[in-house]
Design a protein around this motif. Structure first.
Motif, mmCIF file in Angstrom:
data_model
loop_
_atom_site.group_PDB
_atom_site.id
_atom_site.type_symbol
_atom_site.label_atom_id
_atom_site.label_comp_id
_atom_site.label_asym_id
_atom_site.label_seq_id
_atom_site.Cartn_x
_atom_site.Cartn_y
_atom_site.Cartn_z
ATOM 1 N N ILE A 30 0.875 -1.182 0.000
ATOM 2 C CA ILE A 30 0.000 0.000 0.000
ATOM 3 C C ILE A 30 0.905 1.222 0.000
ATOM 4 O O ILE A 30 1.596 1.502 0.973
ATOM 5 C CB ILE A 30 -0.922 0.004 1.231
ATOM 6 C CG1 ILE A 30 -1.859 -1.207 1.190
ATOM 7 C CG2 ILE A 30 -1.719 1.300 1.307
ATOM 8 C CD1 ILE A 30 -2.699 -1.362 2.431
ATOM 9 N N GLY A 31 0.913 1.938 -1.108
ATOM 10 C CA GLY A 31 1.818 3.063 -1.226
ATOM 11 C C GLY A 31 1.360 4.309 -0.510
ATOM 12 O O GLY A 31 2.159 5.195 -0.215
ATOM 13 N N ASP A 32 0.066 4.402 -0.212
ATOM 14 C CA ASP A 32 -0.478 5.619 0.383
ATOM 15 C C ASP A 32 -1.561 5.228 1.384
ATOM 16 O O ASP A 32 -2.418 4.394 1.077
ATOM 17 C CB ASP A 32 -1.076 6.504 -0.710
ATOM 18 C CG ASP A 32 -1.419 7.895 -0.207
ATOM 19 O OD1 ASP A 32 -1.979 8.008 0.894
ATOM 20 O OD2 ASP A 32 -1.126 8.866 -0.922
ATOM 21 N N GLU A 52 4.778 7.284 5.712
ATOM 22 C CA GLU A 52 4.258 7.501 7.056
ATOM 23 C C GLU A 52 2.739 7.307 7.045
ATOM 24 O O GLU A 52 2.048 7.767 6.150
ATOM 25 C CB GLU A 52 4.596 8.911 7.523
ATOM 26 C CG GLU A 52 4.178 9.203 8.949
ATOM 27 C CD GLU A 52 4.567 10.603 9.392
ATOM 28 O OE1 GLU A 52 4.196 10.978 10.513
ATOM 29 O OE2 GLU A 52 5.239 11.312 8.613
ATOM 30 N N GLY A 53 2.238 6.615 8.029
ATOM 31 C CA GLY A 53 0.807 6.354 8.121
ATOM 32 C C GLY A 53 0.420 4.956 7.684
ATOM 33 O O GLY A 53 -0.606 4.430 8.126
ATOM 34 N N VAL A 54 1.240 4.328 6.834
ATOM 35 C CA VAL A 54 0.912 2.972 6.373
ATOM 36 C C VAL A 54 1.046 1.952 7.500
ATOM 37 O O VAL A 54 0.141 1.124 7.702
ATOM 38 C CB VAL A 54 1.771 2.580 5.155
ATOM 39 C CG1 VAL A 54 1.591 1.099 4.813
ATOM 40 C CG2 VAL A 54 1.408 3.444 3.950
ATOM 41 N N ARG A 66 -1.625 -1.789 11.265
ATOM 42 C CA ARG A 66 -1.707 -2.267 12.652
ATOM 43 C C ARG A 66 -3.080 -2.004 13.264
ATOM 44 O O ARG A 66 -3.633 -2.853 13.965
ATOM 45 C CB ARG A 66 -0.607 -1.591 13.475
ATOM 46 C CG ARG A 66 -0.507 -2.083 14.914
ATOM 47 C CD ARG A 66 0.708 -1.483 15.598
ATOM 48 N NE ARG A 66 0.715 -0.028 15.536
ATOM 49 C CZ ARG A 66 1.601 0.675 14.834
ATOM 50 N NH1 ARG A 66 2.537 0.083 14.119
ATOM 51 N NH2 ARG A 66 1.551 2.007 14.831
ATOM 52 N N GLU A 67 -3.651 -0.839 12.996
ATOM 53 C CA GLU A 67 -4.867 -0.422 13.703
ATOM 54 C C GLU A 67 -6.156 -0.742 12.954
ATOM 55 O O GLU A 67 -7.206 -0.905 13.586
ATOM 56 C CB GLU A 67 -4.798 1.083 13.983
ATOM 57 C CG GLU A 67 -3.633 1.470 14.886
ATOM 58 C CD GLU A 67 -3.361 2.961 14.891
ATOM 59 O OE1 GLU A 67 -4.214 3.722 14.368
ATOM 60 O OE2 GLU A 67 -2.293 3.377 15.397
ATOM 61 N N ARG A 68 -6.093 -0.852 11.617
ATOM 62 C CA ARG A 68 -7.327 -1.029 10.862
ATOM 63 C C ARG A 68 -7.349 -2.315 10.036
ATOM 64 O O ARG A 68 -8.345 -3.023 10.018
ATOM 65 C CB ARG A 68 -7.555 0.189 9.964
ATOM 66 C CG ARG A 68 -7.614 1.497 10.760
ATOM 67 C CD ARG A 68 -8.117 2.635 9.911
ATOM 68 N NE ARG A 68 -9.509 2.440 9.525
ATOM 69 C CZ ARG A 68 -10.133 3.182 8.612
ATOM 70 N NH1 ARG A 68 -9.479 4.154 7.984
ATOM 71 N NH2 ARG A 68 -11.399 2.946 8.320
#
Length: 293
Positions: free
Chosen positions: A82-84, A124-126, A131-133
């Protein structure tokens, strides 16, 4: 059986959908690929051409598949790099829509984030999204050891610690976790090491048990890009055919070993999945899945 595969794609080489689609087709499954990027080649080379598709672009492709009635006939969703983080919401929505249309469908999420020695190579954010979703929603996760550490928040130095981390993930939602590329060496605190310099192992863990397959480590350095994508696709394909975790683990190990052996023999840098295709269902080397207590 039908699979929707949402991954990156390259014209040259075999990573993402350029690996997964052909492998699943050779196992006898229909595949509807949705490309998240289309590059000339993978980014391990000094340069590449192509573009990253927007989350809206991917969402519209899913809408198009839905209009054809494909979601109700989809047996599995396969996702990889997942790039974004914005694409994560599209994938979660696709998984929900597929399950609504076919409650028996499963989602295999390959949580691609990085590797030991390389670190993280996603935006950042991936990692937080995975982990969370994604973790609570996916049916099967296929992290490597580094990615399992990120998902579990643990440092893993033995098979016992790796097994415990995978079992901890099961409590958060997934029905199975396949841990790939276990190559640790040495003994720590009297515990069995995950692997050694001469071998590589994979662990499959579910509420029903845990199984290990150990294969000889082939002298391929550096390892070809796309091997993890290929393992995830092969494991999903064999699991859909057997619905037995240890059988899928053993079959996937034998098939990826065949691909890697063919690649080594060829002297090529890219995975030789086309050359190895006739051996995917009839590998020269068989491996057994040993139950781990």
């Amino acid at each position: 059986m039908n699979v929707i595969s949402v991954q990156s794609h390259v014209a040259y080489g075999h990573v993402g959908n350029a690996a997964a689609v052909f492998l699943l087709q050779r196992l006898g499954l229909e595949v509807w690929p949705v490309h998240t990027v289309q590059f000339s080649n993978h980014t391990g080379y000094p340069d590449w051409q192509g573009e990253v598709f927007s989350a809206d672009h991917v969402a519209r492709l899913i809408d198009g598949l839905a209009a054809r009635g494909a979601l109700a006939r989809c047996d599995a969703l396969l996702t990889g790099y997942i790039g974004d983080p914005a694409l994560g919401a599209v994938i979660l929505d696709a998984a929900e829509r597929i399950r609504t249309a076919n409650p028996e469908a499963i989602w295999l999420c390959d949580p691609v984030m990085g590797d030991r020695g390389k670190g993280l190579f996603v935006r950042e954010g991936v990692p937080a999204f995975l982990r969370e979703r994604a973790l609570p929603s996916a049916d099967i996760l296929t992290p490597n050891l580094f990615e399992l550490e990120i998902l579990s928040g643990r440092s893993l130095n033995s098979e016992a610690e790796t097994l415990a981390a995978a079992q901890a993930l099961l409590k958060q939602g997934p029905k199975a976790v396949l841990v790939t590329s276990l190559e640790q060496a040495g003994e720590q605190a009297g515990q069995q090491a995950v692997g050694d310099a001469a071998s590589v192992a994979m662990l499959a863990v579910s509420a029903e048990g845990c199984w290990r397959v150990t294969c000889p480590r082939l002298p391929i350095d550096p390892p070809p890009n796309g091997a993890g994508d290929a393992v995830a696709a092969l494991f999903l394909g064999f699991y859909l055919k057997s619905r037995e975790l240890p059988d899928a683990l053993a079959a996937a190990a034998a098939s990826i070993f065949e691909v890697l052996q063919t690649t080594l023999d060829s002297g090529e840098a890219e995975l030789q999945i086309v050359a190895a295709q006739d051996r995917l269902l009839d590998p020269r080397t068989q491996f057994s899945a040993a139950e781990v207590s």
